[in-house]
Design a protein around this motif. Structure first.
Motif, PDB file in Angstrom:
ATOM      1  N   TRP A   1       0.814  -1.212   0.000  1.00 35.61           N
ATOM      2  CA  TRP A   1       0.000   0.000   0.000  1.00 35.61           C
ATOM      3  C   TRP A   1       0.855   1.272   0.000  1.00 35.61           C
ATOM      4  O   TRP A   1       0.356   2.353  -0.292  1.00 35.61           O
ATOM      5  N   HIS A   2       2.134   1.145   0.328  1.00 35.54           N
ATOM      6  CA  HIS A   2       3.010   2.328   0.405  1.00 35.54           C
ATOM      7  C   HIS A   2       3.729   2.539  -0.923  1.00 35.54           C
ATOM      8  O   HIS A   2       4.413   1.635  -1.413  1.00 35.54           O
ATOM      9  N   PRO A   3       3.619   3.721  -1.525  1.00 34.64           N
ATOM     10  CA  PRO A   3       4.180   3.942  -2.863  1.00 34.64           C
ATOM     11  C   PRO A   3       5.707   3.894  -2.943  1.00 34.64           C
ATOM     12  O   PRO A   3       6.246   3.680  -4.025  1.00 34.64           O
ATOM     13  N   LEU A   4       6.413   4.059  -1.838  1.00 36.90           N
ATOM     14  CA  LEU A   4       7.879   4.026  -1.879  1.00 36.90           C
ATOM     15  C   LEU A   4       8.431   2.607  -1.790  1.00 36.90           C
ATOM     16  O   LEU A   4       9.603   2.376  -2.061  1.00 36.90           O
ATOM     17  N   VAL A   5       7.573   1.659  -1.402  1.00 41.35           N
ATOM     18  CA  VAL A   5       8.015   0.276  -1.185  1.00 41.35           C
ATOM     19  C   VAL A   5       7.763  -0.541  -2.443  1.00 41.35           C
ATOM     20  O   VAL A   5       6.630  -0.690  -2.883  1.00 41.35           O
ATOM     21  N   PHE A   6       8.841  -1.089  -3.002  1.00 44.02           N
ATOM     22  CA  PHE A   6       8.736  -1.952  -4.179  1.00 44.02           C
ATOM     23  C   PHE A   6       8.279  -3.347  -3.779  1.00 44.02           C
ATOM     24  O   PHE A   6       7.408  -3.939  -4.403  1.00 44.02           O
ATOM     25  N   SER A   7       8.902  -3.887  -2.710  1.00 45.66           N
ATOM     26  CA  SER A   7       8.520  -5.219  -2.243  1.00 45.66           C
ATOM     27  C   SER A   7       8.831  -5.366  -0.763  1.00 45.66           C
ATOM     28  O   SER A   7       9.651  -4.637  -0.210  1.00 45.66           O
ATOM     29  N   THR A   8       8.143  -6.336  -0.146  1.00 51.18           N
ATOM     30  CA  THR A   8       8.350  -6.663   1.259  1.00 51.18           C
ATOM     31  C   THR A   8       8.513  -8.171   1.378  1.00 51.18           C
ATOM     32  O   THR A   8       7.703  -8.922   0.853  1.00 51.18           O
ATOM     33  N   THR A   9       9.568  -8.596   2.049  1.00 50.61           N
ATOM     34  CA  THR A   9       9.742 -10.006   2.367  1.00 50.61           C
ATOM     35  C   THR A   9       9.968 -10.105   3.866  1.00 50.61           C
ATOM     36  O   THR A   9      10.339  -9.119   4.508  1.00 50.61           O
ATOM     37  N   GLY A  10       9.730 -11.279   4.412  1.00 48.25           N
ATOM     38  CA  GLY A  10       9.959 -11.411   5.841  1.00 48.25           C
ATOM     39  C   GLY A  10       9.577 -12.760   6.371  1.00 48.25           C
ATOM     40  O   GLY A  10       9.164 -13.654   5.629  1.00 48.25           O
ATOM     41  N   GLU A  11       9.710 -12.864   7.683  1.00 50.75           N
ATOM     42  CA  GLU A  11       9.354 -14.106   8.365  1.00 50.75           C
ATOM     43  C   GLU A  11       8.787 -13.768   9.734  1.00 50.75           C
ATOM     44  O   GLU A  11       9.117 -12.742  10.317  1.00 50.75           O
ATOM     45  N   GLY A  12       7.905 -14.628  10.222  1.00 47.80           N
ATOM     46  CA  GLY A  12       7.356 -14.439  11.562  1.00 47.80           C
ATOM     47  C   GLY A  12       5.948 -13.901  11.589  1.00 47.80           C
ATOM     48  O   GLY A  12       5.388 -13.722  12.666  1.00 47.80           O
ATOM     49  N   GLY A  13       5.373 -13.607  10.426  1.00 47.68           N
ATOM     50  CA  GLY A  13       3.998 -13.116  10.388  1.00 47.68           C
ATOM     51  C   GLY A  13       3.824 -11.841  11.178  1.00 47.68           C
ATOM     52  O   GLY A  13       4.605 -10.904  11.042  1.00 47.68           O
ATOM     53  N   ASN A  14       2.791 -11.814  12.009  1.00 46.25           N
ATOM     54  CA  ASN A  14       2.511 -10.640  12.832  1.00 46.25           C
ATOM     55  C   ASN A  14       2.857 -10.877  14.300  1.00 46.25           C
ATOM     56  O   ASN A  14       2.336 -10.210  15.186  1.00 46.25           O
ATOM     57  N   ALA A  15       3.742 -11.831  14.550  1.00 48.17           N
ATOM     58  CA  ALA A  15       4.190 -12.112  15.909  1.00 48.17           C
ATOM     59  C   ALA A  15       5.314 -11.148  16.290  1.00 48.17           C
ATOM     60  O   ALA A  15       6.112 -10.731  15.440  1.00 48.17           O
ATOM     61  N   VAL A  16       5.369 -10.821  17.563  1.00 46.46           N
ATOM     62  CA  VAL A  16       6.461  -9.981  18.050  1.00 46.46           C
ATOM     63  C   VAL A  16       7.785 -10.637  17.661  1.00 46.46           C
ATOM     64  O   VAL A  16       7.919 -11.856  17.712  1.00 46.46           O
ATOM     65  N   ASP A  17       8.730  -9.847  17.232  1.00 48.07           N
ATOM     66  CA  ASP A  17      10.055 -10.231  16.746  1.00 48.07           C
ATOM     67  C   ASP A  17      10.042 -10.701  15.284  1.00 48.07           C
ATOM     68  O   ASP A  17      11.074 -11.139  14.779  1.00 48.07           O
ATOM     69  N   ALA A  18       8.875 -10.612  14.613  1.00 46.92           N
ATOM     70  CA  ALA A  18       8.852 -10.886  13.173  1.00 46.92           C
ATOM     71  C   ALA A  18       9.752  -9.877  12.477  1.00 46.92           C
ATOM     72  O   ALA A  18       9.922  -8.751  12.936  1.00 46.92           O
ATOM     73  N   LYS A  19      10.327 -10.297  11.378  1.00 48.69           N
ATOM     74  CA  LYS A  19      11.237  -9.414  10.643  1.00 48.69           C
ATOM     75  C   LYS A  19      10.715  -9.209   9.233  1.00 48.69           C
ATOM     76  O   LYS A  19      10.094 -10.090   8.651  1.00 48.69           O
ATOM     77  N   ARG A  20      10.963  -8.008   8.712  1.00 44.93           N
ATOM     78  CA  ARG A  20      10.631  -7.734   7.319  1.00 44.93           C
ATOM     79  C   ARG A  20      11.766  -6.950   6.690  1.00 44.93           C
ATOM     80  O   ARG A  20      12.495  -6.219   7.358  1.00 44.93           O
TER      81      ARG A  20
END
Length: 177
Positions: free
Chosen positions: A54-73
């Motif tokens: 949804w953010h126009p400056l972001v080309f892509s997002t990758t990560g792990e951990g979902g929406n749990a605390v300590d998840a990384k993107r």
């Protein structure tokens, strides 16, 4: 007695210079906007920590951990080979429609900040829409005294405000005001 007077004079002479020796101060910024869509609809778009499409400056997002605390993107900006920002989720509440995160790694040439943390939250408006608040706290990109212009407090605030404003403008364009 005379020695004490001399010591006091020395202390009084040195104290003002100590005030000038401090490093950077923590900067804070808060931007917000109201959109016409209900909070659940807006949350469905921005509530997933691993989806910044949804953010126009972001080309892509990758990560792990979902929406749990300590998840990384990892946010890739602009293009597939663009600069990146590594972030970690520190708080998440789907019930309160809010989350907090910190930057773990970013080149200060991309975003001139250090020790950055942010909080994004949604609240309902009286008209049935959503109030979106995005706030951050950070230090400038240059930790010592006399920073270069591109890494000073003003540059850090302007850069963060620019990121927030671009995101909020995109949400207004998507959901209306």
């Amino acid at each position: 007695m005379r020695i004490w007077r001399y010591l006091m004079l020395i202390v009084l002479a040195v104290l003002p210079s100590l005030a000038l020796a401090h490093g950077p101060t923590r900067q804070k910024t808060v931007l917000s906007v109201d959109v016409a869509a209900p909070p659940a609809e807006v949350w469905a778009v921005i509530g997933n920590f691993h989806d910044m499409s949804w953010h126009p400056l972001v080309f892509s997002t990758t990560g792990e951990g979902g929406n749990a605390v300590d998840a990384k993107r990892l946010l890739t900006l602009g293009a597939a080979d663009g600069p990146t920002i590594a972030e970690v989720l520190t708080k998440y509440s789907a019930e309160k429609m809010s989350y907090s995160y910190m930057i773990e790694a970013v080149d200060v040439a991309v975003l001139p900040v250090t020790n950055y943390s942010s909080h994004l939250t949604l609240t309902p408006t009286a008209a049935g829409g959503t109030h979106i608040e995005w706030k951050g706290a950070f230090y400038r990109g240059y930790p010592n005294n006399d920073p270069p212009e591109n890494l000073n407090d003003a540059a850090a605030i302007a850069a963060v405000n620019g990121v927030y404003q671009a995101g909020l403008d995109a949400l207004v364009a998507r959901f209306g005001q």
